[in-house]
Design an enzyme around this catalytic site. Structure first.
Site, short mmCIF file in Angstrom:
data_model
loop_
_atom_site.label_atom_id
_atom_site.label_comp_id
_atom_site.label_asym_id
_atom_site.label_seq_id
_atom_site.Cartn_x
_atom_site.Cartn_y
_atom_site.Cartn_z
CB SER A 34 -4.45 -6.44 4.88
OG SER A 34 -4.07 -5.21 4.33
CE LYS A 58 -13.53 -6.85 2.76
NZ LYS A 58 -12.30 -6.27 2.17
NE ARG A 108 -3.25 -7.29 -4.12
CZ ARG A 108 -4.05 -7.46 -3.10
NH1 ARG A 108 -3.56 -7.82 -1.94
NH2 ARG A 108 -5.34 -7.31 -3.23
CG HIS A 154 -1.94 -1.00 1.35
ND1 HIS A 154 -2.14 -1.76 2.48
CD2 HIS A 154 -2.89 -1.40 0.47
CE1 HIS A 154 -3.16 -2.58 2.29
NE2 HIS A 154 -3.64 -2.39 1.08
P1 ADP Z 1 -9.94 -3.53 -0.29
O1 ADP Z 1 -10.59 -4.14 0.91
O2 ADP Z 1 -10.66 -2.35 -0.87
O3 ADP Z 1 -9.46 -4.53 -1.32
P2 ADP Z 1 -7.22 -3.24 0.54
O4 ADP Z 1 -6.77 -2.45 1.72
O5 ADP Z 1 -7.03 -4.72 0.59
O6 ADP Z 1 -8.70 -2.81 0.31
O7 ADP Z 1 -6.53 -2.69 -0.78
C1 ADP Z 1 -6.69 -1.39 -1.23
C2 ADP Z 1 -6.02 -1.23 -2.59
O8 ADP Z 1 -4.63 -1.50 -2.46
C3 ADP Z 1 -6.51 -2.19 -3.67
O9 ADP Z 1 -6.49 -1.51 -4.92
C4 ADP Z 1 -5.49 -3.29 -3.67
O10 ADP Z 1 -5.40 -3.92 -4.93
C5 ADP Z 1 -4.24 -2.51 -3.36
N1 ADP Z 1 -3.21 -3.36 -2.73
C6 ADP Z 1 -3.40 -4.25 -1.75
N2 ADP Z 1 -2.23 -4.89 -1.43
C7 ADP Z 1 -1.29 -4.35 -2.25
C8 ADP Z 1 0.10 -4.61 -2.46
N3 ADP Z 1 0.75 -5.55 -1.79
N4 ADP Z 1 0.75 -3.87 -3.39
C9 ADP Z 1 0.08 -2.93 -4.06
N5 ADP Z 1 -1.23 -2.68 -3.97
C10 ADP Z 1 -1.92 -3.38 -3.07
#
Ligand code: ADP
Length: 166
Positions: A128, A41, A90, A17
């Site tokens: 996450s 969630k 990803r 992120h």
């Molecule tokens: P959501 O619950 O909306 O999927 P996340 O917090 O999991 O929220 O992810 C938010 C954004 O960050 C999404 O666009 C996701 O694809 C991106 N993201 C999550 N993990 C990574 C990572 N390891 N590298 C880059 N982008 C990521």
């Protein structure tokens, strides 16, 4: 003023992120990280804790602001007076859902576009969910999340494990 919103759960923020935040912030005047308060969630961290961790790890980027929101991302984007949504891709598994979301958002509001960033290779496998799972079983999460966040996860996980034993 070119303003973008990076919405997500960030439960918790990972190095993946953070990489997207740094790269997106370099493209716009202001990047607002929107922490979704999603009732569907059950998160490990409360929305306030997730916001605080993001504030901690983005302190070095002057044009980043962190806020929480609930409801539709497009409504939050409009309320921020922003035109762009930032998302990370990803792998192909993200693509179908992200494409659908981007098209839905654009059909709700034609003035809003989604900017996709392909993730840095070294963080592409991090989510996450995976971080929480590794932490739960006592694995080393220092490569996946910023140091301060790793501390918060360890504390929260041991708190939960104690609660479950009682
Ligand atoms: P959501 O619950 O909306 O999927 P996340 O917090 O999991 O929220 O992810 C938010 C954004 O960050 C999404 O666009 C996701 O694809 C991106 N993201 C999550 N993990 C990574 C990572 N390891 N590298 C880059 N982008 C990521």
């Amino acid at each position: 003023m070119k303003r973008a919103v990076y919405p997500g759960s960030f439960d918790p923020v990972t190095k993946g992120h953070l990489d997207i935040i740094e790269r997106a912030a370099a493209l716009v005047d202001e990047l607002i990280v929107g922490v979704l308060n999603n009732n569907a969630k059950i998160p490990l961290f409360s929305v306030e804790e997730r916001v605080n961790m993001l504030v901690e790890v983005t302190g070095h980027i002057p044009n980043v602001r962190v806020e929480s929101f609930s409801g539709l991302s497009v409504d939050f984007v409009k309320s921020c007076d922003a035109r762009f949504i930032v998302r990370g891709l990803r792998a192909v598994t993200d693509f179908e859902y992200e494409l659908q979301m981007a098209q839905t958002n654009r059909s709700i509001d034609r003035g809003i576009d989604t900017l996709f960033f392909t993730t840095a290779l070294q963080y592409a496998y991090i989510s996450s969910t995976i971080v929480k799972e590794v932490a739960y079983y006592g694995g080393d999460i220092s490569g996946f999340v910023p140091e301060s966040v790793a501390g918060h996860i360890r504390r929260k996980v041991s708190e939960k494990q104690r609660e479950n034993k009682v």
